[in-house]
Design a protein around this motif. Structure first.
Motif, mmCIF file in Angstrom:
data_model
loop_
_atom_site.group_PDB
_atom_site.id
_atom_site.type_symbol
_atom_site.label_atom_id
_atom_site.label_comp_id
_atom_site.label_asym_id
_atom_site.label_seq_id
_atom_site.Cartn_x
_atom_site.Cartn_y
_atom_site.Cartn_z
ATOM 1 N N GLU A 237 0.820 -1.216 0.000
ATOM 2 C CA GLU A 237 0.000 0.000 0.000
ATOM 3 C C GLU A 237 0.853 1.266 0.000
ATOM 4 O O GLU A 237 0.490 2.271 -0.613
ATOM 5 C CB GLU A 237 -0.938 -0.001 1.208
ATOM 6 N N THR A 238 1.972 1.236 0.694
ATOM 7 C CA THR A 238 2.844 2.410 0.735
ATOM 8 C C THR A 238 3.351 2.750 -0.662
ATOM 9 O O THR A 238 3.336 3.911 -1.087
ATOM 10 C CB THR A 238 4.029 2.159 1.677
ATOM 11 N N SER A 239 3.784 1.725 -1.388
ATOM 12 C CA SER A 239 4.276 1.923 -2.750
ATOM 13 C C SER A 239 3.150 2.394 -3.670
ATOM 14 O O SER A 239 3.337 3.284 -4.504
ATOM 15 C CB SER A 239 4.880 0.621 -3.272
ATOM 16 N N ARG A 240 1.966 1.811 -3.528
ATOM 17 C CA ARG A 240 0.819 2.217 -4.342
ATOM 18 C C ARG A 240 0.474 3.684 -4.108
ATOM 19 O O ARG A 240 0.251 4.454 -5.050
ATOM 20 C CB ARG A 240 -0.397 1.348 -4.020
ATOM 21 N N HIS A 241 0.431 4.083 -2.834
ATOM 22 C CA HIS A 241 0.095 5.459 -2.485
ATOM 23 C C HIS A 241 1.132 6.430 -3.067
ATOM 24 O O HIS A 241 0.772 7.488 -3.604
ATOM 25 C CB HIS A 241 0.030 5.606 -0.969
ATOM 26 N N MET A 242 2.408 6.075 -2.997
ATOM 27 C CA MET A 242 3.445 6.952 -3.514
ATOM 28 C C MET A 242 3.343 7.080 -5.035
ATOM 29 O O MET A 242 3.504 8.173 -5.591
ATOM 30 C CB MET A 242 4.836 6.432 -3.134
ATOM 31 N N ALA A 243 3.064 5.961 -5.704
ATOM 32 C CA ALA A 243 2.938 5.989 -7.161
ATOM 33 C C ALA A 243 1.833 6.942 -7.593
ATOM 34 O O ALA A 243 2.009 7.753 -8.511
ATOM 35 C CB ALA A 243 2.675 4.582 -7.683
ATOM 36 N N VAL A 244 0.688 6.855 -6.940
ATOM 37 C CA VAL A 244 -0.434 7.727 -7.283
ATOM 38 C C VAL A 244 -0.078 9.188 -7.007
ATOM 39 O O VAL A 244 -0.410 10.091 -7.794
ATOM 40 C CB VAL A 244 -1.691 7.306 -6.504
#
Length: 261
Positions: A237-244
């Protein structure tokens, strides 16, 4: 099973239709990774291995597919791997879990759409300027390559390249230093024509300090300058949030299997 030679790579591409991962593209274009098939020129199934990732393709019900999965570490270096397969071909998931019930588990990842993005440079520059005081952001050089390869948390930055010379010739990255030590960074995990797969990581004791976002912003700006596509795949989730936050598009979860020897 037989190893695929460079000249045969295009001939096995149909086995891996539906897997959008750029590491498969990199392998098929002859850059990185190794491939194995049951037969050639008419294979029924195969396996691409690139670093800590494995991509089974073709028919999981074919004769010999079970044997390949049961002995998969004959083709993989290291003690663990993550299997990525076409979302519509979950037979591979089922076969892996059936063959290795005590060593494998399904893990959901987050699909970041791979396309050409029009990133907001002003926003990226503002993120880059938020690097906390006391840290230094520098491009990867031979010393950072060696530091990355010496630690488990950072090895994926460079491990698919043959050596430091190969990395510096074909890849690039940026590291965050604390007193000369690599503590966070982003790098070209794999390369292919016109693009790269990003690897971003922070040492566990330096997480949640705001180090990764400035580094990622600088990497994307450099990729844009070089005219290449910076592909992002989110494991959590951390990586997903940063990508967005950086401007990528999220398209839902997908299934993988993580396995230890």
């Amino acid at each position: 099973m037989r190893k695929v030679i460079r000249e045969e790579r295009k001939g096995i591409a149909p086995l891996f239709d539906g897997i959008w991962d750029s590491m498969v593209i990199s392998y098929l274009q002859g850059y990185q990774g190794e491939g194995f098939v049951d037969d050639f020129p008419n294979p029924e199934f195969g396996l691409i291995v690139s670093g800590e990732y494995s991509f089974p393709g073709g028919d999981p019900g074919a004769a010999g597919a079970r044997d390949m999965i049961e002995h998969v570490f004959d083709y993989i270096e290291g003690n663990e791997t993550t299997f990525i397969y076409a979302p519509e071909n979950l037979g591979w998931r089922d076969l892996i879990l059936e063959c290795h019930p005590d060593k494998a588990e399904e893990v959901m990842r987050f699909w970041i759409v791979q396309k050409d993005y029009d990133f907001d440079e002003e926003r990226l520059n503002s993120y880059m300027e938020k690097l906390p005081e006391g840290y230094q952001m520098v491009p990867f050089d031979e010393e950072l390559y060696r530091q990355a390869m010496d630690s488990e948390w950072s090895r994926e930055f460079c491990e698919t390249f043959e050596d430091a010379e190969d990395y510096l010739n074909r890849g690039f990255g940026f590291g965050i230093l604390d007193n000369g030590q690599l503590v966070s960074g982003i790098s070209t995990m794999t390369v292919y024509d016109g693009g790269t797969e990003i690897q971003i990581a922070t040492r566990e004791d330096y997480r949640r300090r705001g180090l990764a976002l400035p580094c990622a912003a600088r990497f994307i700006l450099e990729a844009k300058k070089r005219g290449i596509r910076p592909c992002w795949d989110a494991a959590n989730e951390t990586s997903r949030h940063m990508a967005v936050k950086l401007g990528y598009e999220y398209n839902g979860e997908y299934s993988t299997v993580h396995m230890r020897r």
